[in-house]
Design a protein around this motif. Structure first.
Motif, PDB file in Angstrom:
ATOM      1  N   TYR A 244      10.171   6.601  -1.686  1.00  0.00           N
ATOM      2  CA  TYR A 244      10.656   7.027  -0.370  1.00  0.00           C
ATOM      3  C   TYR A 244      10.972   5.814   0.502  1.00  0.00           C
ATOM      4  O   TYR A 244      11.927   5.823   1.288  1.00  0.00           O
ATOM      5  CB  TYR A 244       9.634   7.927   0.321  1.00  0.00           C
ATOM      6  CG  TYR A 244       9.594   9.331  -0.236  1.00  0.00           C
ATOM      7  CD1 TYR A 244      10.759  10.086  -0.362  1.00  0.00           C
ATOM      8  CD2 TYR A 244       8.389   9.922  -0.625  1.00  0.00           C
ATOM      9  CE1 TYR A 244      10.735  11.375  -0.875  1.00  0.00           C
ATOM     10  CE2 TYR A 244       8.352  11.210  -1.137  1.00  0.00           C
ATOM     11  CZ  TYR A 244       9.523  11.922  -1.260  1.00  0.00           C
ATOM     12  OH  TYR A 244       9.498  13.203  -1.761  1.00  0.00           O
ATOM     13  N   GLU A 249      13.469   6.801   3.548  1.00  0.00           N
ATOM     14  CA  GLU A 249      12.952   8.061   4.104  1.00  0.00           C
ATOM     15  C   GLU A 249      11.554   7.801   4.658  1.00  0.00           C
ATOM     16  O   GLU A 249      10.538   8.076   4.022  1.00  0.00           O
ATOM     17  CB  GLU A 249      12.943   9.151   3.028  1.00  0.00           C
ATOM     18  CG  GLU A 249      14.337   9.476   2.501  1.00  0.00           C
ATOM     19  CD  GLU A 249      14.334  10.587   1.474  1.00  0.00           C
ATOM     20  OE1 GLU A 249      13.305  11.291   1.340  1.00  0.00           O
ATOM     21  OE2 GLU A 249      15.367  10.764   0.805  1.00  0.00           O
ATOM     22  N   ASN A 252       8.760  10.678   4.927  1.00  0.00           N
ATOM     23  CA  ASN A 252       8.160  11.022   3.638  1.00  0.00           C
ATOM     24  C   ASN A 252       7.292   9.889   3.111  1.00  0.00           C
ATOM     25  O   ASN A 252       6.259  10.123   2.476  1.00  0.00           O
ATOM     26  CB  ASN A 252       9.261  11.343   2.620  1.00  0.00           C
ATOM     27  CG  ASN A 252       9.907  12.692   2.867  1.00  0.00           C
ATOM     28  OD1 ASN A 252       9.266  13.620   3.366  1.00  0.00           O
ATOM     29  ND2 ASN A 252      11.182  12.809   2.539  1.00  0.00           N
TER      30      ASN A 252
END
Length: 326
Positions: A244, A249, A252
């Motif tokens: 992630y 991201e 996450n």
């Protein structure tokens, strides 16, 4: 009366399956110990791949009873996965791209247990730069975990982990014989898989910081100290943190870090962690990557409280202290 008879039959079936599961695990442990011995004592005149083919043949040929033969078939899948992982590592070392044939072949080994083979595949994908594919594999692994999954380790024992009651509780209410739904092995990474291994685990292949530490190792310790071995569930969340992060991201990634932290720090999960010091090292490395060096040192030092020597945390502490001191 009929209900009593049926309940008794179910208990008897559960007991038989519990015994079969325990015996199967014992056989797998025996095979794993043979593999480690092969890794350390193999002839320099043959390739490790040739040795693996020989061992696969001998495993099955020498398995005379039903349980041992079934365990041999399951362990052959692990050996096949190891062979593919070693090939993948060789491809990555030569800066080649993992092709669809590599990916297709490794899927054959997925049903050997809940997590370990899939996690090795996810690690291979991550190291090969296939982050989206790695995330999909990791999500699949997370979905396969349930409360009755038991971790199995061939090199360490936790008191009570082979009690028949443990297996009976795992199989309670289930009458099928698909034991791969209930077991996950620790993730073992050999030196020949270095290019399929996250950087921080390479330190686990060189735990000692002096020759004196090597001399302190027990006979069993000497057999697997040059191998990176990590518990499946912490490795799952560590890989999630890495992938992630690589995808940008952030939400996450932080979720994976929180889950890793809560899992490792919950004493109830210790029964599933045979390599607790390594799990602490993974957690410490996450905080190190976060730039939170105080927390990183805390977990590395906590790891050293578990084992003060032959522990990769010694390398990590030195590295972080150098970063802090500039």
């Amino acid at each position: 009366m009929r209900h009593i008879v049926q309940a008794g039959e179910l208990r008897g079936l559960c007991l038989r399956n519990s015994i079969r599961l325990m015996l199967k695990i014992e056989c797998c442990d025996m095979f794993e110990n043979r593999l480690i011995t092969l890794h350390n004592l193999r002839s320099s005149h043959s390739t490790f791949e040739q040795d693996l083919k020989y061992v696969i043949h001998k495993f099955y040929e020498n398995s005379t009873n039903v349980i041992r033969k079934a365990a041999a078939i399951e362990w052959i899948k692990h050996l096949y996965a190891l062979h593919i992982s070693m090939q993948g590592s060789s491809y990555l070392r030569l800066r080649n791209v993992l092709d669809s044939e590599n990916i297709r072949r490794v899927q054959y080994c997925f049903n050997s247990d809940v997590a370990s083979s899939r996690l090795k595949f996810a690690s291979m994908l991550y190291c090969g730069g296939h982050l989206r594919a790695a995330v999909r594999v990791l999500k699949d692994v997370e979905g396969r975990y349930h409360s009755n999954v038991k971790t199995v380790c061939g090199c360490r024992i936790i008191q009570g982990d082979r009690d028949l009651k443990v297996f009976a509780n795992m199989l309670s209410g289930n009458t099928d014989n698909e034991f791969s739904k209930y077991l996950t092995f620790c993730v073992k990474l050999l030196r020949q898989e270095s290019y399929c291994t996250p950087f921080i685990l390479l330190f686990e292949m060189n735990r000692n910081i002096s020759e004196e530490e090597v001399a302190q190792r027990s006979l069993v310790g000497k057999q697997w100290m040059d191998i990176a071995e990590v518990d499946a569930r912490p490795f799952l969340h560590y890989l999630q943190y890495l992938t992630y992060g690589g995808l940008g991201e952030r939400g996450n990634q932080l979720y994976a870090l929180r889950f890793l932290n809560s899992y490792i720090c919950d004493a109830r999960n210790r029964i599933h962690m045979y390599h607790f010091e390594t799990s602490l090292n993974l957690l410490g490395h996450c905080y190190e990557m976060e730039g939170n060096y105080e927390s990183a040192l805390y977990y590395y030092e906590k790891s050293l409280l578990r084992f003060s020597t032959n522990n990769a945390a010694n390398w990590h502490v030195r590295r972080v202290l150098r970063i802090i001191s500039g």
